[in-house]
Design an enzyme around this catalytic site. Structure first.
Site, PDB file in Angstrom:
ATOM      1  N   LYS A  68       0.803  -1.231   0.000  1.00 51.86           N
ATOM      2  CA  LYS A  68       0.000   0.000   0.000  1.00 51.86           C
ATOM      3  C   LYS A  68       0.838   1.283   0.000  1.00 51.86           C
ATOM      4  CE  LYS A  68      -3.444  -1.338  -0.471  1.00 51.86           C
ATOM      5  NZ  LYS A  68      -3.845  -2.202  -1.627  1.00 51.86           N
ATOM      6  N   SER A  69       2.046   1.169  -0.535  1.00 52.27           N
ATOM      7  CA  SER A  69       2.945   2.327  -0.542  1.00 52.27           C
ATOM      8  C   SER A  69       3.170   2.894  -1.929  1.00 52.27           C
ATOM      9  CB  SER A  69       4.300   1.910   0.054  1.00 52.27           C
ATOM     10  OG  SER A  69       4.126   1.409   1.344  1.00 52.27           O
ATOM     11  N   HIS A 123       7.474  -7.401  -2.160  1.00 50.23           N
ATOM     12  CA  HIS A 123       7.153  -6.813  -0.851  1.00 50.23           C
ATOM     13  C   HIS A 123       8.086  -7.377   0.227  1.00 50.23           C
ATOM     14  CE1 HIS A 123       3.555  -4.754  -2.055  1.00 50.23           C
ATOM     15  NE2 HIS A 123       2.760  -5.787  -2.132  1.00 50.23           N
ATOM     16  N   SER A 153      -4.808   2.613   4.270  1.00 44.37           N
ATOM     17  CA  SER A 153      -4.997   1.988   2.968  1.00 44.37           C
ATOM     18  C   SER A 153      -5.082   0.463   3.124  1.00 44.37           C
ATOM     19  CB  SER A 153      -3.837   2.377   2.044  1.00 44.37           C
ATOM     20  OG  SER A 153      -4.013   1.826   0.765  1.00 44.37           O
ATOM     21  N   TYR A 208       5.937   8.059  -1.897  1.00 44.17           N
ATOM     22  CA  TYR A 208       4.600   8.211  -2.469  1.00 44.17           C
ATOM     23  C   TYR A 208       4.218   9.697  -2.484  1.00 44.17           C
ATOM     24  CZ  TYR A 208      -0.533   7.637  -2.627  1.00 44.17           C
ATOM     25  OH  TYR A 208      -1.870   7.708  -2.948  1.00 44.17           O
ATOM     26  N   ARG A 272      -8.563   3.571  -4.237  1.00 40.84           N
ATOM     27  CA  ARG A 272      -9.537   4.077  -3.283  1.00 40.84           C
ATOM     28  C   ARG A 272      -9.582   5.608  -3.329  1.00 40.84           C
ATOM     29  NH1 ARG A 272      -9.435   5.345   2.211  1.00 40.84           N
ATOM     30  NH2 ARG A 272      -7.185   5.517   1.951  1.00 40.84           N
ATOM     31  N   LYS A 273      -8.551   6.268  -2.756  1.00 46.93           N
ATOM     32  CA  LYS A 273      -8.531   7.740  -2.757  1.00 46.93           C
ATOM     33  C   LYS A 273      -7.284   8.297  -3.434  1.00 46.93           C
ATOM     34  CE  LYS A 273     -11.401   8.781   1.255  1.00 46.93           C
ATOM     35  NZ  LYS A 273     -11.436   9.465   2.558  1.00 46.93           N
TER      36      LYS A 273
HETATM   37  S1  PPS Z   1      -0.493  -3.203  -3.043  1.00 48.41           S
HETATM   38  O1  PPS Z   1      -1.728  -3.971  -2.669  1.00 48.41           O
HETATM   39  O2  PPS Z   1       0.541  -3.324  -2.035  1.00 48.41           O
HETATM   40  O3  PPS Z   1      -0.015  -3.557  -4.381  1.00 48.41           O
HETATM   41  O4  PPS Z   1      -0.989  -1.689  -3.042  1.00 48.41           O
HETATM   42  P1  PPS Z   1      -0.164  -0.434  -3.606  1.00 48.41           P
HETATM   43  O5  PPS Z   1      -0.282  -0.393  -5.073  1.00 48.41           O
HETATM   44  O6  PPS Z   1       1.182  -0.413  -3.000  1.00 48.41           O
HETATM   45  O7  PPS Z   1      -0.947   0.781  -2.957  1.00 48.41           O
HETATM   46  C1  PPS Z   1      -2.272   1.097  -3.269  1.00 48.41           C
HETATM   47  C2  PPS Z   1      -2.456   2.543  -2.865  1.00 48.41           C
HETATM   48  O8  PPS Z   1      -1.796   3.399  -3.810  1.00 48.41           O
HETATM   49  C3  PPS Z   1      -2.737   4.295  -4.364  1.00 48.41           C
HETATM   50  N1  PPS Z   1      -2.341   4.640  -5.738  1.00 48.41           N
HETATM   51  C4  PPS Z   1      -2.139   5.893  -6.164  1.00 48.41           C
HETATM   52  N2  PPS Z   1      -2.213   7.062  -5.515  1.00 48.41           N
HETATM   53  C5  PPS Z   1      -1.968   8.177  -6.243  1.00 48.41           C
HETATM   54  N3  PPS Z   1      -1.650   8.181  -7.555  1.00 48.41           N
HETATM   55  C6  PPS Z   1      -1.556   7.019  -8.242  1.00 48.41           C
HETATM   56  N4  PPS Z   1      -1.243   7.044  -9.532  1.00 48.41           N
HETATM   57  C7  PPS Z   1      -1.794   5.805  -7.527  1.00 48.41           C
HETATM   58  N5  PPS Z   1      -1.782   4.504  -7.869  1.00 48.41           N
HETATM   59  C8  PPS Z   1      -2.119   3.808  -6.751  1.00 48.41           C
HETATM   60  C9  PPS Z   1      -4.058   3.533  -4.251  1.00 48.41           C
HETATM   61  O9  PPS Z   1      -5.165   4.372  -4.411  1.00 48.41           O
HETATM   62  C10 PPS Z   1      -3.922   2.975  -2.840  1.00 48.41           C
HETATM   63  O10 PPS Z   1      -3.998   3.980  -1.852  1.00 48.41           O
HETATM   64  P2  PPS Z   1      -5.335   4.407  -1.073  1.00 48.41           P
HETATM   65  O11 PPS Z   1      -4.895   5.351  -0.012  1.00 48.41           O
HETATM   66  O12 PPS Z   1      -5.937   3.156  -0.498  1.00 48.41           O
HETATM   67  O13 PPS Z   1      -6.206   5.072  -2.090  1.00 48.41           O
END
Ligand code: PPS
Length: 311
Positions: A68-69, A123, A153, A208, A272-273
């Site tokens: 989730k990073s 990971h 997240s 991030y 999500r957000k």
């Molecule tokens: S995982 O399951 O470990 O592969 O998840 P991961 O991809 O590391 O993290 C998912 C979170 O990253 C956000 N996300 C983004 N945020 C901003 N811009 C872009 N382009 C982007 N791509 C992925 C995603 O929304 C998840 O965060 P949250 O806070 O839950 O929305």
């Protein structure tokens, strides 16, 4: 990414049964070296293979994160840098095939015979990372995120998957997260383990929040680290097509391909957000202070809060 390999070639590498992540959906974990991993895609064998058998090549590029990073975001950035902004693979092949997790049960099938340069996700904590990496010139991009937002997240992700342990009460989840009793282990151990190697020329630290603040600058930094010289149009393509909204709408990165057996799609989206600071909508003052104290104690050598403006 897989330098000229199209979907057909990838399919040939992977035995058909490997397309099914697992037959029975379970929220059980597998424990490897004292750390929990979701049983859906990890076994002691797959983790052992990643750590001890997987042969890293000099040309390999690793996308390493605590969950989730920003893992998926980086998978897409690397894909598009590698294709010089061309969208065909990004639109045709799921992210988990293009930039697969080395430690997952599908890692061997996806990666062993793939031509270089391979793009690989992990990971894994540094001490469980493929041993052969440390004898090569392969590169790692390690992306970090404010642990409070990671906690939120991950909490939300657990609510929408059917294959992760689900704690519905946030206070309870927070306490488990703080203890590090979550999948992939403690955030503090993960980040500090990798940061100890931050001065090696083959490791690039990203955040991030930095990527949110300056997506183009971040892509340029990654290109420089990888020695990739893209023209302006290609850089534009990478930046535009890896925005939150573009990825949320790309079937090949938004996990909508996973059937209802795996996900409660109606409950929420993987994307999500995509913001920083959402933790303020979840944490109480006491929960925030508790994490701050631990952060102070465990991360004091790294100056992260100031560097990445985590508040
Ligand atoms: S995982 O399951 O470990 O592969 O998840 P991961 O991809 O590391 O993290 C998912 C979170 O990253 C956000 N996300 C983004 N945020 C901003 N811009 C872009 N382009 C982007 N791509 C992925 C995603 O929304 C998840 O965060 P949250 O806070 O839950 O929305």
């Amino acid at each position: 990414m897989q330098g000229g390999v199209d979907r057909q070639d990838l399919r040939v590498e992977i035995p058909p049964e490997k397309f099914h992540l697992i037959e029975v959906i379970t929220q059980e974990n597998v424990v490897y070296e004292g750390i929990k991993f979701p049983q859906i895609r990890n076994t002691v064998d797959s983790l052992n293979y990643a750590q001890h058998e997987f042969q890293v090549r000099d040309e390999d590029v690793f996308n390493v994160t605590y969950p989730k990073s920003g893992t998926t975001w980086m998978q897409e950035i690397l894909t598009l840098i590698n294709s010089k902004g061309d969208l065909s693979q990004h639109k045709l092949i799921p992210s988990w095939e293009r930039v697969p997790w080395v430690e997952q049960t599908t890692g061997r099938g996806f990666l062993e015979n793939r031509p270089s340069p391979r793009l690989i996700t992990s990971h894994l904590q540094a001490h469980l990372f493929p041993k052969s990496f440390f004898k090569t010139k392969a590169k790692v991009i390690y992306t970090m995120r404010n642990p409070k937002d990671v906690c939120v997240s991950l909490y939300n992700y657990c609510q929408i998957t059917k294959f992760l342990e689900c704690i519905e009460n946030f206070a309870e989840f927070h306490s488990v997260f703080i203890k590090g009793d979550v999948i992939y282990g403690s955030w503090f151990d993960h980040v500090s383990g990798w940061l100890k190697m931050k001065d090696q020329a083959t490791i690039l630290l990203m955040s991030y929040e930095g990527m949110l603040q300056d997506p183009r600058g971040s892509v340029l930094k990654i290109c420089k680290f990888l020695g990739r010289d893209l023209d302006d149009a290609a850089i534009d393509s990478v930046v535009e097509n890896t925005s939150f909204i573009k990825l949320k709408n790309n079937q090949m990165s938004n996990y909508s391909l996973l059937s209802d057996e795996y996900m409660h799609h109606k409950k929420g989206s993987f994307f999500r957000k995509g913001i920083s600071g959402d933790w303020k909508n979840y944490f109480t003052v006491a929960q925030s202070e508790q994490l701050d104290h631990l952060f102070q104690e465990k991360m004091k050598d790294f100056n992260l809060k100031e560097k990445f403006m985590w508040d």
